[in-house]
Design a protein around this motif. Structure first.
Motif, PDB file in Angstrom:
ATOM      1  N   LYS A   1       0.829  -1.193   0.000  1.00 47.52           N
ATOM      2  CA  LYS A   1       0.000   0.000   0.000  1.00 47.52           C
ATOM      3  C   LYS A   1       0.872   1.256   0.000  1.00 47.52           C
ATOM      4  O   LYS A   1       1.908   1.307   0.656  1.00 47.52           O
ATOM      5  CB  LYS A   1      -0.923   0.013   1.229  1.00 47.52           C
ATOM      6  CG  LYS A   1      -1.969  -1.094   1.202  1.00 47.52           C
ATOM      7  CD  LYS A   1      -2.911  -0.993   2.388  1.00 47.52           C
ATOM      8  CE  LYS A   1      -3.990  -2.081   2.328  1.00 47.52           C
ATOM      9  NZ  LYS A   1      -4.915  -2.008   3.481  1.00 47.52           N
ATOM     10  N   GLY A   2       0.436   2.257  -0.752  1.00 51.13           N
ATOM     11  CA  GLY A   2       1.146   3.519  -0.786  1.00 51.13           C
ATOM     12  C   GLY A   2       2.357   3.539  -1.688  1.00 51.13           C
ATOM     13  O   GLY A   2       3.098   4.517  -1.717  1.00 51.13           O
ATOM     14  N   VAL A   3       2.586   2.440  -2.436  1.00 52.57           N
ATOM     15  CA  VAL A   3       3.731   2.380  -3.357  1.00 52.57           C
ATOM     16  C   VAL A   3       3.157   2.334  -4.770  1.00 52.57           C
ATOM     17  O   VAL A   3       2.982   1.273  -5.368  1.00 52.57           O
ATOM     18  CB  VAL A   3       4.621   1.150  -3.078  1.00 52.57           C
ATOM     19  CG1 VAL A   3       5.901   1.219  -3.909  1.00 52.57           C
ATOM     20  CG2 VAL A   3       4.960   1.058  -1.599  1.00 52.57           C
ATOM     21  N   SER A   4       2.870   3.510  -5.316  1.00 56.63           N
ATOM     22  CA  SER A   4       2.093   3.587  -6.547  1.00 56.63           C
ATOM     23  C   SER A   4       2.817   3.029  -7.766  1.00 56.63           C
ATOM     24  O   SER A   4       2.176   2.580  -8.719  1.00 56.63           O
ATOM     25  CB  SER A   4       1.680   5.042  -6.813  1.00 56.63           C
ATOM     26  OG  SER A   4       2.820   5.878  -6.899  1.00 56.63           O
ATOM     27  N   TRP A   5       4.157   3.025  -7.731  1.00 55.37           N
ATOM     28  CA  TRP A   5       4.861   2.547  -8.924  1.00 55.37           C
ATOM     29  C   TRP A   5       4.662   1.053  -9.164  1.00 55.37           C
ATOM     30  O   TRP A   5       4.796   0.581 -10.292  1.00 55.37           O
ATOM     31  CB  TRP A   5       6.358   2.866  -8.831  1.00 55.37           C
ATOM     32  CG  TRP A   5       7.085   2.237  -7.678  1.00 55.37           C
ATOM     33  CD1 TRP A   5       7.276   2.780  -6.444  1.00 55.37           C
ATOM     34  CD2 TRP A   5       7.725   0.957  -7.647  1.00 55.37           C
ATOM     35  NE1 TRP A   5       7.989   1.927  -5.637  1.00 55.37           N
ATOM     36  CE2 TRP A   5       8.285   0.792  -6.361  1.00 55.37           C
ATOM     37  CE3 TRP A   5       7.889  -0.059  -8.586  1.00 55.37           C
ATOM     38  CZ2 TRP A   5       8.989  -0.351  -5.986  1.00 55.37           C
ATOM     39  CZ3 TRP A   5       8.586  -1.203  -8.220  1.00 55.37           C
ATOM     40  CH2 TRP A   5       9.127  -1.340  -6.926  1.00 55.37           C
ATOM     41  N   THR A   6       4.303   0.305  -8.101  1.00 59.63           N
ATOM     42  CA  THR A   6       4.097  -1.131  -8.277  1.00 59.63           C
ATOM     43  C   THR A   6       2.872  -1.420  -9.146  1.00 59.63           C
ATOM     44  O   THR A   6       2.825  -2.429  -9.848  1.00 59.63           O
ATOM     45  CB  THR A   6       3.926  -1.826  -6.915  1.00 59.63           C
ATOM     46  OG1 THR A   6       2.813  -1.237  -6.209  1.00 59.63           O
ATOM     47  CG2 THR A   6       5.185  -1.684  -6.075  1.00 59.63           C
ATOM     48  N   VAL A   7       1.877  -0.536  -9.090  1.00 57.15           N
ATOM     49  CA  VAL A   7       0.677  -0.715  -9.909  1.00 57.15           C
ATOM     50  C   VAL A   7       1.035  -0.604 -11.388  1.00 57.15           C
ATOM     51  O   VAL A   7       0.623  -1.429 -12.218  1.00 57.15           O
ATOM     52  CB  VAL A   7      -0.402   0.321  -9.547  1.00 57.15           C
ATOM     53  CG1 VAL A   7      -1.646   0.124 -10.417  1.00 57.15           C
ATOM     54  CG2 VAL A   7      -0.758   0.235  -8.072  1.00 57.15           C
ATOM     55  N   GLN A   8       1.821   0.418 -11.721  1.00 56.40           N
ATOM     56  CA  GLN A   8       2.240   0.616 -13.105  1.00 56.40           C
ATOM     57  C   GLN A   8       3.087  -0.552 -13.589  1.00 56.40           C
ATOM     58  O   GLN A   8       2.919  -1.043 -14.708  1.00 56.40           O
ATOM     59  CB  GLN A   8       3.035   1.920 -13.227  1.00 56.40           C
ATOM     60  CG  GLN A   8       3.574   2.204 -14.627  1.00 56.40           C
ATOM     61  CD  GLN A   8       2.486   2.500 -15.627  1.00 56.40           C
ATOM     62  OE1 GLN A   8       1.475   3.102 -15.270  1.00 56.40           O
ATOM     63  NE2 GLN A   8       2.677   2.094 -16.866  1.00 56.40           N
TER      64      GLN A   8
END
Length: 284
Positions: free
Chosen positions: A67-74
């Motif tokens: 959570k809170g690590v937006s680059w993992t979604v990309q």
């Protein structure tokens, strides 16, 4: 084939966890938004898009991203899209060149490869996944009582499938049930009694669940979700949606073939590639 279907579905509690907030729905939405843009940019076939969604949902149902690590979604979105393209397309750009649409983060090829391996491992290397497209020809033939499904019916069915798989409501149903409901929705000109008889004769799906799915499709149609609000859900390239002639369905075997498509030129724009969490807007 139907027996294998459950092996290619997300975990049973996936939809419930998305609706309850246990899983962050925005993660799925953000990943799919980018996948749709990249898919439209390259004009890939519809099957690669369906596979991308399949991989993403199956992965998210069993693996929770930090959570809170937006680059993992990309990174996950790029990996799912890259794997799907490799499974279905004849010509596939290097993974680093798949990162189109001004993404917030751009990754090195080795970083994408590591994420691909994580997805492969998490999904048990079951990448020749079934999707609603795998069953659509079978149900079109069953309902229409024709020897072969018409290309126009397949085209409309694929368009409808692509319009609905981005939302979460249809995660309630198996892919075969979605395909049956889509076929019924597309073949509106077939007499009601023939449709009812065909549904009753369906062996691989339950009539009540198919009819529930049909009603959901009708509700979406009434709300103009497929026609107006979500037109961006369907790839804008004519190759991406209309070139369904390459889909080698065989209704007697319930299998689907690959869908080779021509490829648009890869982007030549130079971008800073990263191995970890770094904004695409960062200075080199």
């Amino acid at each position: 084939m139907v027996d294998k279907e459950k092996d290619h579905l997300p975990r049973d509690d996936y939809l419930m966890r998305l609706r309850s907030g246990d899983l962050d729905l925005s993660v799925r939405r953000e990943a799919l938004d980018w996948i749709w843009k990249a898919h439209a940019y390259y004009g890939f076939g519809p099957l690669s898009l369906c596979l991308s969604v399949n991989y993403l949902d199956r992965f998210l149902s069993v693996y929770q991203l930090p959570k809170g690590v937006s680059w993992t979604v990309q990174l996950l979105a790029v990996a799912c899209f890259s794997l799907a393209a490799k499974m279905e397309e004849v010509k596939v750009p290097h993974s680093v060149d798949l990162q189109v649409g001004e993404p917030r983060f751009v990754f090195h090829g080795k970083t994408i490869q590591r994420m691909e391996l994580m997805v492969l491992s998490t999904l048990g290397w079951k990448m020749q996944a079934l999707t609603p497209c795998s069953f659509i020809d079978y149900f079109l033939v069953k309902i229409s009582c024709e020897k072969h499904a018409e290309k126009s019916s397949i085209t409309r069915s694929v368009q409808l499938i692509l319009n609905i798989i981005k939302g979460i409501d249809f995660l309630e149903f198996r892919y075969s049930e979605i395909a049956a409901a889509v076929a019924i929705s597309v073949l509106k000109e077939v007499p009601v009694q023939e449709v009812d008889k065909a549904i009753t004769d369906f062996v691989i799906v339950e009539k009540d669940r198919v009819l529930k799915c049909v009603e959901l499709i009708k509700d979406l149609s009434l709300n103009k979700v497929g026609a107006t609000k979500n037109t961006t859900y369907v790839p804008q390239s004519p190759i991406g949606v209309l070139d369904t002639g390459c889909m080698s369905f065989k209704s007697d075997e319930l299998t689907n073939g690959s869908c080779p498509n021509s490829l648009h030129n890869s982007p030549n724009t130079k971008r800073r590639k990263i191995d970890g969490p770094s904004n695409g807007s960062s200075q080199s």
